[in-house]
Design an enzyme around this catalytic site. Structure first.
Site, PDB file in Angstrom:
ATOM      1  N   ASP A   6      27.303 -25.196  -6.709  1.00  0.00           N
ATOM      2  CA  ASP A   6      26.098 -24.397  -6.561  1.00  0.00           C
ATOM      3  C   ASP A   6      25.604 -24.648  -5.133  1.00  0.00           C
ATOM      4  OD1 ASP A   6      23.869 -22.832  -6.896  1.00  0.00           O
ATOM      5  OD2 ASP A   6      23.262 -23.725  -8.801  1.00  0.00           O
TER       6      ASP A   6
HETATM    7  C1  BGC Z   1      21.420 -20.879  -8.107  1.00  0.00           C
HETATM    8  C2  BGC Z   1      22.686 -20.112  -8.451  1.00  0.00           C
HETATM    9  C3  BGC Z   1      22.919 -19.041  -7.422  1.00  0.00           C
HETATM   10  C4  BGC Z   1      22.989 -19.679  -6.041  1.00  0.00           C
HETATM   11  C5  BGC Z   1      23.244 -18.699  -4.912  1.00  0.00           C
HETATM   12  C6  BGC Z   1      21.403 -21.349  -6.670  1.00  0.00           C
HETATM   13  O1  BGC Z   1      20.159 -21.836  -6.325  1.00  0.00           O
HETATM   14  O2  BGC Z   1      21.291 -21.971  -8.978  1.00  0.00           O
HETATM   15  O3  BGC Z   1      22.595 -19.572  -9.724  1.00  0.00           O
HETATM   16  O4  BGC Z   1      24.082 -18.332  -7.719  1.00  0.00           O
HETATM   17  O5  BGC Z   1      21.750 -20.327  -5.782  1.00  0.00           O
HETATM   18  O6  BGC Z   1      22.152 -17.900  -4.679  1.00  0.00           O
END
Ligand code: BGC
Length: 745
Positions: free
Chosen positions: A258
């Site tokens: 993530d």
């Molecule tokens: C979130 C993800 C997301 C990623 C990219 C993160 O903060 O937890 O679900 O895909 O950011 O935006």
């Protein structure tokens, strides 16, 4: 009912999809051939982002452009800038479909397929190669700020809905990403919290949707979660990344962190870690695209990471690039976006997701012809939501709020009055309703005080609202939650501070319900259960999650009976937070979370403790009535069974019903839940008097529990009871099957 025409849209759309992905052998071959041409430095370039949402182009070896990614599970978010979280301007517009909690409430895999196909088509049209969705974390607590982005509390429902969605996305030669792997079931301190879950619970509750995504849908990408698991970051956890995902499930695709979830260079690489993603200027562990340094190359040269490990990491990326045609230059499916068809599908999924929770006096559907004046109480009925929700947000060409939907449905001749739900009934500083101590989490208290005071000075009095209600043909109370970062809204990066409605709302709604104004209906719009206190006094109630850009049209069509609701809750709605397993066992905090309630999640907990919920998991009524009976259970050659149930529409209007199949364990020698959902089937639109016999497959593995010592699923010999019903608490038929000998999977 116009639902038929909506199904015609679904059928027509179906013909667009095909599965054009390169087959595995060809993709692996192309990936290996490309890898063979690459230098160590080039391979390392593929182990992290080249910017916030991109992977490097390496033209020398045939990667002629950057691989692009975009959130989320319900839309294709506008493109982000290379080095930060900002959007490139002008922002692109895309269809916003219902949230995944709404999709799960359809209990219709066909809706999930359409949902995925719209996303896939819109990605292709935007030139996006990888969608950062679907999210399949389990609703362990109603406080989780992201429950609206997930597929509910049950692993079987989540698995059966994510598979067609992923296939739908990938049928457009783009990659889907199942996230957040795993145990990211709260947002409170998600970046640091350490979660502890026993293996049996992990495999029975929290992993099945991920496993189905990998093994049944062939998902091409997996995103690890931010949290720690037993002291190790999820992105460094060898048991999960290598042991479970790669070795046990056979995942060959791209594993990524993530954004900001990478914490090391060699440690993660040596523990099955995936590629590093973050805001562009923060990417640094494997290589730093801004400074153009390559720490992972240094680690290889220092003998801390083997080149074979880097080869594997790069190969997984190349494999996904090859599968989609991105690497090979094979023709990829053409997409389209913001079409009428996509907008109709957004509305259709929304309509299919709405749950009729109560209709005691048959107030719904309202008769549009006899309505001249409608009062709507609740400012959220006119508040747009599609641009909110952090990584779940979108940028839409238009958004139909509930008020817009009513106006469009009723035309000019009808007066629609919108008034806020007064919050004045509550003392602004009253914090006593906080169910848990959340000190440390970004809290609502201060904001609520200010907002409540501000709202109080400008809000109408209950007497003023009553005067309008009594002069109206219908009063619709629109309550629930909002997306965003104020007060107790639902959002990423923080949890709700309690399970309650905004201070003062419950008291005002109770007052409104006591007036017995003509045709009073409550609509609850929320992505997670809210502990309303007035439900017993509300004879008529619709429940909806966030429905995207067509929310208002979908809700209005249900209210006026153009659509007969057929949604079923994907969450148990507790009467109060204190009734939940997590609250009772005290395992919710921001540091060390022990999943003490084990597999007793959602209805499994309420069954075990015999607690009456506000609404049970799987609940949902209809404007018609159905007779549901178990026809039989037929043994199949593969050791499984086919369970058949007959559904007859015995009412006066057309409708759809969901048959839910649970399994109970009279002979179990190990601890089992009272029952587990193991399958379901939604009927077609049945005309009054019409019947359909639905078939639900049940495999021997569906009966299994996870044996921690053997690290395999085990189906014991003995009798199993099959329960067929229309909610987790309404069982209409039972049968018993016998398993002669134990089997292991
Ligand atoms: C979130 C993800 C997301 C990623 C990219 C993160 O903060 O937890 O679900 O895909 O950011 O935006």
């Amino acid at each position: 009912m116009n639902t038929k025409s909506a199904f015609a849209v679904a059928a027509a759309f179906g013909s667009l999809a095909c599965f054009a992905m390169l087959d595995d052998a060809a993709a692996s071959k192309a990936a290996r051939e490309t890898l063979a041409k690459m230098t160590l430095e080039e391979k390392v370039l593929l182990t992290g982002g080249s910017g916030t949402m991109t992977l490097s182009a390496i033209p020398r070896v045939g990667i002629t452009k950057e691989w692009t990614m975009s959130d989320n599970s319900s839309t294709v978010r506008p493109q982000m800038k290379r080095w930060d979280w900002g959007y490139t301007e002008p922002r692109s517009e895309n269809t916003k479909l219902p949230s995944l909690s709404a999709l799960a409430s359809t209990w219709d895999p066909e809706m999930a397929r359409l949902h995925g196909e719209v996303l896939g088509a819109e990605m292709r049209d935007r030139g996006v190669d990888e969608l950062l969705g679907p999210g399949v974390n389990i609703a362990r607590t109603p406080l989780n700020g992201r429950n609206w982005e997930y597929l509910g509390e049950d692993p079987c429902l989540a698995a059966k809905m994510c598979v067609p969605m992923i296939k739908g996305v990938q049928s457009f030669d783009v990659a889907a990403t199942v996230k957040h792997f795993c145990l990211n079931d709260q947002e409170w301190n998600r970046n640091n919290v350490d979660t502890h879950c026993d293996l049996r619970t992990l495999h029975e509750i929290y992993l099945p949707a991920f496993r189905a995504a990998v093994q049944e849908a062939g998902v091409l990408c997996v995103m690890t979660s931010y949290n720690k698991i037993d002291g190790l970051w999820a992105s460094e956890n060898k048991y999960l990344q290598t042991g479970v995902l790669r070795d046990q499930w056979g995942f060959k695709g791209l594993l990524e962190t993530d954004w900001g979830g990478q914490h090391s260079n060699e440690f993660s690489a040596n523990n099955g870690g995936g590629i590093e993603m973050d805001r562009g200027d923060e990417i640094k562990h494997h290589f730093n695209p801004k400074k153009e340094t390559l720490p992972l190359v240094d680690a290889v040269k220092a003998g801390k990471v083997s080149e074979a490990t880097v080869d594997e990491m790069a190969l997984h990326v190349l494999y996904v690039m090859a599968k989609t045609g991105f690497l090979t230059g094979a023709p990829r499916k053409a997409g389209e976006r913001n079409t009428k068809k996509h907008q109709q599908i957004a509305r259709l999924i929304g309509e299919e997701s709405v749950v009729l929770a109560k209709n005691d006096k048959g107030v719904l559907p309202l008769d549009a012809k006899s309505v001249r004046k409608i009062l709507v109480v609740g400012k959220n009925a006119a508040e747009k939501q599609c641009h909110k929700g952090c990584s779940g947000e979108g940028n839409v060409p238009y958004e139909v709020t509930f008020i817009d939907g009513l106006k469009a449905r009723l035309g000019d001749g009808v007066e629609i009055v919108l008034m806020p739900i007064p919050k004045g009934a509550v003392k602004a500083s009253d914090d006593s309703q906080l169910a848990v101590d959340l000190s440390g989490v970004e809290r609502a208290g201060g904001h609520l005080d200010k907002e409540a005071k501000k709202a109080k000075s400008s809000e109408p009095s209950l007497d003023e609202i009553k005067a309008v209600a009594l002069a109206s043909d219908a009063t619709i109370v629109f309550t629930g939650t909002e997306l965003g970062y104020d007060g107790n809204m639902e959002s990423e990066g923080r949890d709700r501070s309690n399970m309650l409605a905004d201070p003062g709302e419950d008291e005002s709604i109770a007052a409104i319900l006591s007036w017995n104004a003509k045709n009073t209906v409550v609509i609850s719009r929320a992505g997670t259960p809210v502990g309303y206190t007035w439900v017993d006094a509300a004879p008529t109630m619709l429940m909806s999650s966030y429905l995207g850009m067509e929310e208002g049209s979908a809700l209005a069509r249900v209210v006026f009976g153009d659509v007969n609701p057929s949604g079923k809750l994907c969450h148990t709605w507790p009467k109060r937070y204190e009734d939940t397993g997590v609250a009772q066992l005290g395992t919710y905090n921001e540091k060390e979370v022990v999943y003490n309630e084990r597999f007793y999640v959602g209805y499994r907990w309420f069954d075990r403790k015999n607690i009456e919920p506000m609404f049970p998991f799987g609940h949902g009524l209809s404007y018609t009535k159905f007779d549901v009976s178990l026809v039989g259970v037929e043994a199949e050659k593969d050791g499984g069974w086919t369970v058949s149930a007959k559904v007859t529409n015995t009412g006066k209007v057309a409708g759809r019903e969901v048959v839910q199949m649970y399994v109970a364990y009279p002979d179990a020698k190990v601890e089992r839940c009272v029952k587990d959902l193991r399958g379901f089937a939604k009927t077609k639109l049945l005309a009054p008097g019409e019947s359909e016999t639905v078939s639900i497959p049940l495999s021997a593995r569906d009966l299994a529990y996870f044996d921690e010592l053997d690290h395999r699923f085990v189906t014991e010999a003995g009798r199993y009871e099959i329960l067929v019903g229309t909610s987790s608490r309404v069982i209409r038929g039972r049968a018993t099957v016998e398993v002669g000998a134990e089997s292991r999977f």
